[in-house]
Design an enzyme around this catalytic site. Structure first.
Site, PDB file in Angstrom:
ATOM      1  N   CYS A   1       0.805  -1.220   0.000  1.00  0.00           N
ATOM      2  CA  CYS A   1       0.000   0.000   0.000  1.00  0.00           C
ATOM      3  C   CYS A   1       0.841   1.276   0.000  1.00  0.00           C
ATOM      4  CB  CYS A   1      -0.947  -0.015   1.191  1.00  0.00           C
ATOM      5  SG  CYS A   1      -2.082  -1.410   1.157  1.00  0.00           S
TER       6      CYS A   1
ATOM      7  N   HIS B   1      -2.146   8.409   5.961  1.00  0.00           N
ATOM      8  CA  HIS B   1      -2.420   7.136   5.306  1.00  0.00           C
ATOM      9  C   HIS B   1      -3.774   6.601   5.758  1.00  0.00           C
ATOM     10  CE1 HIS B   1      -1.665   3.240   3.496  1.00  0.00           C
ATOM     11  NE2 HIS B   1      -1.843   2.642   4.669  1.00  0.00           N
TER      12      HIS B   1
ATOM     13  N   GLU C   1      -0.738   5.680  13.607  1.00  0.00           N
ATOM     14  CA  GLU C   1      -0.314   6.834  12.811  1.00  0.00           C
ATOM     15  C   GLU C   1      -0.623   8.135  13.519  1.00  0.00           C
ATOM     16  OE1 GLU C   1      -0.679   8.761   8.312  1.00  0.00           O
ATOM     17  OE2 GLU C   1      -2.085   7.183   8.925  1.00  0.00           O
TER      18      GLU C   1
ATOM     19  N   LYS D   1      -9.158   8.750   2.424  1.00  0.00           N
ATOM     20  CA  LYS D   1      -9.699   7.420   2.123  1.00  0.00           C
ATOM     21  C   LYS D   1     -11.168   7.281   2.542  1.00  0.00           C
ATOM     22  CE  LYS D   1      -5.393   4.738   2.107  1.00  0.00           C
ATOM     23  NZ  LYS D   1      -4.391   5.752   2.483  1.00  0.00           N
TER      24      LYS D   1
ATOM     25  N   HIS E   1      -9.623   2.667  -0.160  1.00  0.00           N
ATOM     26  CA  HIS E   1      -8.175   2.423  -0.139  1.00  0.00           C
ATOM     27  C   HIS E   1      -7.754   1.813  -1.469  1.00  0.00           C
ATOM     28  CE1 HIS E   1      -4.225   1.474   0.951  1.00  0.00           C
ATOM     29  NE2 HIS E   1      -4.407   0.574   1.910  1.00  0.00           N
TER      30      HIS E   1
ATOM     31  N   PHE F   1       1.884  -3.424   4.109  1.00  0.00           N
ATOM     32  CA  PHE F   1       2.210  -4.718   4.697  1.00  0.00           C
ATOM     33  C   PHE F   1       3.700  -4.996   4.515  1.00  0.00           C
ATOM     34  CE2 PHE F   1      -2.161  -7.084   4.425  1.00  0.00           C
ATOM     35  CZ  PHE F   1      -2.680  -6.185   5.342  1.00  0.00           C
TER      36      PHE F   1
END
Length: 441
Positions: free
Chosen positions: A172, A314, A325, A349, A354, A418
């Protein structure tokens, strides 16, 4: 080597769940629009919501026939993620007014466009065909359609760009990795202009099932899909998968100056790090994200941009990821001088879902547009922030100019993936040292 060269953004192209083209997408984003829908193709899954690109022949919809880099029949031979990249690249080149006409110009213009997954649907279809009809019936286009580097490859071929060709695949964080890779190529002297971005088209039952087994996707809002993606909100329960592409045209300041280009923003810093913690989850304190943002800001400060006003987070709408975050952003705010205004934070998002490998590029594009137009996109569906009351942060829930009247000087765009990969891009409002590089208002 020329690592003192400034890197500027001169073009942006967008294909997203909010529509196609900056002129369509940007006003919808600022107005709090949402592209999340309940899909019939996902009925029976724990998560039945996703954010598809609107397709059709109307303005703002995706139509392969309207992309100048595509030809009749391409929709059958080119996978959707690569089609999206072609459309975004065409708009980015047009917006930058860059059409390399000589061999020298084409050889100094490169492409760095990545994808997290590529065409999963083609893998599923080919597997079904082989099992049911045998290997001889597998399409000759199977491999060229499914490879993750084919978005970059098709853009290079159709636009005739012979410079460096790259395809990062950092889950991502892919779109943001492509931007940092492109910047390094420009700084090293390997190219004068780079198209950088990410693309994804993976709204596929198998993908939803896989992320569902990880408990990563939203399941609580199937009946109210527009509420499903809710970054930082206490009611969040997972991300909503989106699709699309975004491409930025990056070039050296010198090249932009020589051709009298209009600059949208400067890429003044970037940071990269690894959590070295877990394959799918960040540490609770967001330590990797904090290191990455600090690295980007150190580079920006060295380029004369000591202040950051805004963070495009993010924030995928997962309970653990958003919290980590936000703690990292609060810790970053604590680094600033006493009396500083809070860091403005929003996560787009909620509106787009996403985009996986395309997310970092799309959010970089939004950050560039925010600086250029001096307005901020909102976090929609944020009703009760969690974690609450973290110091140094002000959530943006209504699109527009900052409520406190400050100018937007510089901004961070965060992307995490990831495997523990972290990328943070720092953009600044363009302030040229001299003419003739221009900035439209």
């Amino acid at each position: 080597m020329r690592f003192g060269e400034r890197i500027v953004v001169t073009g942006v192209g967008i294909v997203s769940p909010l529509g196609v083209g900056v002129r369509t997408v940007w006003p919808r984003l600022l107005a709090g629009g949402c592209g999340v829908k309940r899909l019939e193709s996902l009925r029976g899954q724990t998560s039945e919501v996703a954010a598809p690109v609107p397709r059709g022949s109307e303005d703002g919809e995706f139509d392969p026939a309207r992309c100048r880099l595509m030809a009749p029949g391409d929709a059958q031979t080119i996978a959707p993620f690569a089609q999206f990249a072609l459309a975004a690249a065409a708009e980015a080149l047009d917006s930058a007014r860059w059409a390399p006409a000589t061999d020298a110009e084409r050889e100094r213009t490169g492409v760095a466009i990545g994808s997290g997954i590529g065409s999963l649907a083609d893998i599923v279809d080919a597997s079904d065909t082989m099992r049911e009809r045998g290997p001889r019936r597998v399409s000759a286009y199977f491999v060229p359609r499914m490879l993750v580097n084919m978005a970059a490859g098709h853009v290079s071929i159709r636009a005739g760009l012979r410079g460096p060709l790259s395809c990062p695949a950092t889950a991502c964080a892919t779109g943001a990795s492509a931007v940092s890779d492109a910047a390094l190529l420009l700084m090293s002297g390997a190219a004068d202009v780079m198209l950088a971005g990410g693309a994804e088209a993976c709204i596929e039952p198998l993908a939803i099932a896989g992320f569902g087994k990880l408990r990563a996707v939203s399941t609580a809002y199937n009946a109210s899909p527009e509420r499903a993606s809710r970054p930082f909100d206490a009611g969040r329960d997972g991300f909503v998968m989106g699709e699309g592409a975004a491409v930025l045209v990056l070039e050296t300041e010198g090249h932009a100056r020589r051709r009298g280009a209009t600059v949208l923003a400067e890429l003044c810093g970037f940071g990269l790090s690894a959590d070295a913690h877990h394959i799918t989850a960040p540490p609770d304190n967001g330590a990797g994200a904090l290191r990455t943002m600090r690295t980007a800001l150190r580079m920006a400060e060295a380029c004369g941009h000591p202040f950051v006003d805004y963070v495009n987070a993010h924030a995928t709408s997962t309970p653990q990821g958003d919290a980590a975050e936000l703690r990292a952003i609060s810790a970053l705010a604590a680094d600033r001088p006493a009396g500083s205004l809070p860091l403005l934070v929003s996560a787009t998002k909620g509106a787009t879902g996403h985009l996986l490998g395309g997310a970092g590029a799309l959010e970089a594009a939004f950050t560039v547009l925010a600086l250029h137009h001096q307005v901020l996109p909102p976090t929609i569906n944020l009703e009760k922030p969690e974690p609450a009351d973290l110091p140094g942060i002000a959530h943006v829930t209504v699109g527009g100019a900052p409520a406190d009247g400050r100018p937007l000087r510089a901004a961070l765009s965060n992307s995490f993936g990831f495997g523990g990969v972290n990328v943070s891009l720092c953009f600044a409002r363009w302030a040229p040292a001299g003419a003739p590089v221009t900035q439209d208002e």
